[in-house]
Design a protein around this motif. Sequence first.
Motif, short mmCIF file in Angstrom:
data_model
loop_
_atom_site.label_atom_id
_atom_site.label_comp_id
_atom_site.label_asym_id
_atom_site.label_seq_id
_atom_site.Cartn_x
_atom_site.Cartn_y
_atom_site.Cartn_z
N PHE A 77 0.80 -1.39 -0.02
CA PHE A 77 -0.01 0.16 -0.08
C PHE A 77 0.88 1.23 -0.06
O PHE A 77 0.20 2.34 -0.32
CB PHE A 77 -1.02 0.01 1.39
N HIS A 78 2.17 1.16 0.62
CA HIS A 78 2.97 2.24 0.52
C HIS A 78 2.44 3.45 1.25
O HIS A 78 2.81 4.64 0.92
CB HIS A 78 3.44 2.78 -0.91
N HIS A 79 1.82 3.16 2.27
CA HIS A 79 1.45 4.09 3.20
C HIS A 79 0.92 3.62 4.70
O HIS A 79 0.86 2.41 4.70
CB HIS A 79 0.27 4.98 2.71
N TRP A 80 1.37 4.28 5.61
CA TRP A 80 1.34 4.00 6.85
C TRP A 80 -0.50 3.74 7.03
O TRP A 80 -1.18 4.67 6.71
CB TRP A 80 1.73 4.93 8.04
N GLY A 81 -0.88 2.87 8.07
CA GLY A 81 -2.15 2.66 8.30
C GLY A 81 -2.46 2.15 9.80
O GLY A 81 -1.59 1.40 10.11
N ALA A 82 -3.73 2.34 10.43
CA ALA A 82 -3.87 2.00 11.50
C ALA A 82 -5.38 1.64 11.69
O ALA A 82 -6.16 2.24 11.11
CB ALA A 82 -3.65 2.88 12.79
N ASP A 83 -5.64 0.34 12.30
CA ASP A 83 -7.08 -0.05 12.45
C ASP A 83 -7.38 -0.47 13.98
O ASP A 83 -6.48 -1.29 14.53
CB ASP A 83 -7.44 -1.51 11.46
N VAL A 84 -8.55 0.09 14.41
CA VAL A 84 -8.84 -0.28 15.69
C VAL A 84 -10.12 -0.71 15.94
O VAL A 84 -11.08 -0.36 15.08
CB VAL A 84 -9.02 1.32 16.87
N SER A 85 -10.30 -1.76 16.43
CA SER A 85 -11.57 -2.73 16.58
C SER A 85 -11.99 -3.25 17.99
O SER A 85 -11.09 -3.46 18.89
CB SER A 85 -11.40 -3.69 15.59
N THR A 86 -13.05 -3.68 18.08
CA THR A 86 -13.50 -4.24 19.49
C THR A 86 -14.54 -5.44 18.80
O THR A 86 -15.27 -5.18 17.82
CB THR A 86 -14.39 -3.22 20.11
N SER A 87 -14.35 -6.47 19.68
CA SER A 87 -15.12 -7.75 19.08
C SER A 87 -15.68 -8.42 20.39
O SER A 87 -15.36 -8.24 21.49
CB SER A 87 -14.30 -8.73 18.42
N LEU A 88 -16.87 -9.02 20.04
CA LEU A 88 -18.00 -9.63 21.11
C LEU A 88 -18.35 -10.78 20.71
O LEU A 88 -18.73 -10.73 19.49
CB LEU A 88 -19.01 -8.67 21.74
N THR A 89 -18.12 -11.95 21.50
CA THR A 89 -18.64 -13.07 21.20
C THR A 89 -19.49 -13.79 22.50
O THR A 89 -19.07 -13.78 23.47
CB THR A 89 -17.58 -14.45 20.86
#
Length: 317
Positions: free
Chosen positions: A173-185
């Motif tokens: 992708f040639h760029h910085w990126g960040a993903d923030v997530s929350t999961s519930l089971t």
Amino acid sequence: MAAGASLLLSGVGVHAAENGTGFYLLGSKGPGAGFTPPPGVYFENDVYIYSGSLGGGKSLPTGGRVAVGVDGNAVFELPTVLWILPEDVAGGRFGLSATVPVGWMKTSADLTLKGPRGHAADGSVTDTVFTVGDPVVSALLGWESGNFHWQTGVMVNVPIGDYQDGEISNVAFHHWGADVSTSLTWLDPSIGLDLSGTVGMTFNAENPATDYRTGNEFHFEWAAVQHFNEQFDAGLVGYYYQQVTGDSGQGATLGDFEGRSLAIGATVGWTFKVGELPLSTRLKYFHEFDTKNRASGDAVLLTLSMPLSITKPVSAQ
């Protein structure tokens, strides 16, 4: 373990914005998304297969150009190592992960337009690449109480993969990126029902090669699975994707280009042993619909996971 480790997986599927892609792999979460495995080291390998088309002579920003009438096919392998620490952290289990994607991608366009206003045009173009993508490093923190398991995590795309400047097919992708997530089971062992959901947001920096910055991307994934015994389960999966802010930068010649997509599919899981080594496998299929500013197609995700070592937990003092 597969459910816990897959929460960390990233990828390079065809999802939105520049190149019609986002570094977060839609569909990587699923059954058991909120579950965190016991302390130890785990290995997971995912094979992701995608085939889609933009259709209708629509345009897509890619490789510093605007491509019209795009068809794409991709196969990626996503090996991941996950380490769950033995110490309690904030009353839960803390984990670190790293993924290095390797993949093949073929992209065809009926027409490509060059320049800041798309003045110069080329005829039909087909670009094929097989190379290493950007590695992704991740961290998670998970808890459980009775039938409820929940987890929060962050993953970071590190732009050191093999980026093909000016090409319309790219694994990196040639760029910085960040993903923030929350999961519930919610998993009830007495009836074998697993209901899981994940919500997250992806944030992207600018691609310096194209002066293109993809906007923020929201994603929601869900799964409803029935465990028939300790070895086999099956159910439904799906996701919703919506870009919530517009693209920007000098390379964003198509304007905001905010994408959207929904998908629904099915999954089966099978757990077995090779000698004393437990192996977990899962097959997921997704069909996309109601798409906007991105390809629409079908995806298959095959997962194999196993523990490399199990560590005795360290109780909090």
